[in-house]
Design an enzyme around this catalytic site. Structure first.
Site, PDB file in Angstrom:
ATOM      1  N   ARG A 250       0.824  -1.207   0.000  1.00  0.00           N
ATOM      2  CA  ARG A 250       0.000   0.000   0.000  1.00  0.00           C
ATOM      3  C   ARG A 250       0.861   1.260   0.000  1.00  0.00           C
ATOM      4  O   ARG A 250       0.529   2.254  -0.662  1.00  0.00           O
ATOM      5  CB  ARG A 250      -0.942   0.002   1.203  1.00  0.00           C
ATOM      6  N   ALA A 251       1.975   1.238   0.716  1.00  0.00           N
ATOM      7  CA  ALA A 251       2.854   2.413   0.757  1.00  0.00           C
ATOM      8  C   ALA A 251       3.395   2.742  -0.628  1.00  0.00           C
ATOM      9  O   ALA A 251       3.473   3.925  -1.013  1.00  0.00           O
ATOM     10  CB  ALA A 251       3.995   2.177   1.744  1.00  0.00           C
TER      11      ALA A 251
END
Length: 362
Positions: A250-251
């Site tokens: 997700r980052a």
């Protein structure tokens, strides 16, 4: 008969001073609301609410909706309109705060004190732009594209890592310690309180320029073919995320979208590694592993052994301090101890002998 009091006019966004990281994070979230919102950590009196209200004014026709601390899940996502159901025997959906916030800013103060179920619904809608309600015999969905701004004071507790990770950006505010900067901020606030309309008139041109830039940047982000990028951007994103030892991908995705929003805001022709570097801290601040905050280089962090589970033990330092803050100083790891089975002891005297030993009544 009472007259409803008018809402106070917001402080101009262009006049907010002393918080450049907060301004950038809010503008990026406004350019691309799909980032997942902004979490603002900081003490009281650091312009968190002021900045959120000012951001909503930059968006054309945008509502500013506040989620009360004691709100229920039904008031947030919507529910069955009981009045319509009882009167006309008709199932009708009653919109909640997510519907009211569509196209604007949804502000949640002290979000860390909300139940996890409400935070889950907030983050789902903020990331997807759609609110889906399936309850009470109703299956309903509606647009919920808003800029989520959550604030919290770390002294009052934090969010679980699973919820922190779902926030797109995070900004950590600190008290202003420069005397000249504090004086300038106080003077501006006092001038606004004395003459709000006059103060806003002085910043009207700057506010109009910010609003026009937001409209333009949003249009660029909406164009999927705009702002190309090369392998160097992917490599920069991957290196930063590996060095911070983040969980999942997700980052990486949020960092690419944030860099794209920054490039659109600045009117760049393409996304560069410089855009990635400038948004990295807001993306990684709340996702970075505690042991990655040390002085280890990116290559050393990437080659460090990784445990099979998600909870990694903090590295011990020569001073005996624990940087993670979730273990007592000087704590020793548990060691296995041999246990020998012990046979139960036999009673010293039998129950019959005990009865005979009792004194007889006269």
């Amino acid at each position: 008969m009472t007259t409803a009091a008018s809402m106070p006019v917001p402080f101009p966004f262009s006049a907010i001073a002393g918080q450049p990281h907060l301004r950038q994070a809010l503008l990026l979230a406004a350019v691309d609301p799909g980032l997942g919102g902004v979490l603002i950590e900081g003490p009281r009196g650091t312009a968190k609410t002021t900045a959120a209200r000012a951001l909503a004014e930059l968006l054309p026709g945008a509502p500013f909706v506040t989620l009360p601390l004691g709100a229920s899940l039904e008031s947030l996502v919507g529910t069955l309109d009981l009045g319509q159901a009882l009167a006309g025997h008709e199932l009708k959906f009653a919109p909640g705060l997510l519907a009211r916030a569509n196209g604007g800013v949804l502000y949640v103060d002290e979000i860390n004190l909300l139940p996890d179920a409400l935070i889950d619904s907030l983050l789902d809608a903020a990331a997807s732009g759609v609110n889906v309600v399936e309850r009470d015999g109703i299956s309903h969905r509606h647009a919920a594209r808003f800029v989520l701004v959550g604030t919290m004071n770390p002294e009052e507790g934090t969010l679980r890592p699973q919820l922190l990770d779902r926030f797109g950006l995070c900004v950590q505010l600190r008290n202003i310690e420069d005397a000249a900067e504090r004086q300038a901020i106080v003077r501006a606030r006092l001038a606004f309180d004395v003459d709000p309309q006059g103060f806003r008139a002085k910043h009207a041109e700057a506010e109009a320029a910010l609003a026009a830039a937001l409209v333009k940047a949003r249009a660029i982000v909406a164009d999927a073919s705009a702002l190309p990028y090369g392998d160097d951007v992917h490599e920069a994103v991957g290196a930063l995320c590996i060095a911070s030892q983040v969980d999942g991908l997700r980052a990486d995705l949020v960092m690419l979208r944030s860099a794209r929003a920054l490039a659109a805001w600045e009117g760049a022709a393409a996304i560069t590694a410089d855009h990635v570097q400038r948004v990295a801290e807001a993306v990684l601040l709340h996702r970075r592993k505690p042991e990655a905050e040390g002085a280890a280089s990116a290559s050393a962090s990437a080659s460090a052994p990784v445990a099979s589970n998600t909870q990694r033990a903090p590295k011990s330092s020569g001073t005996g301090q624990n940087n993670a803050g979730d273990q007592d100083w000087g704590a020793m790891p548990p060691e296995p101890v041999g246990i020998e089975r012990v046979k139960p002891l036999r009673p010293l005297i039998s129950s019959q002998t005990a009865q005979q030993a009792l004194p007889k009544k006269a």
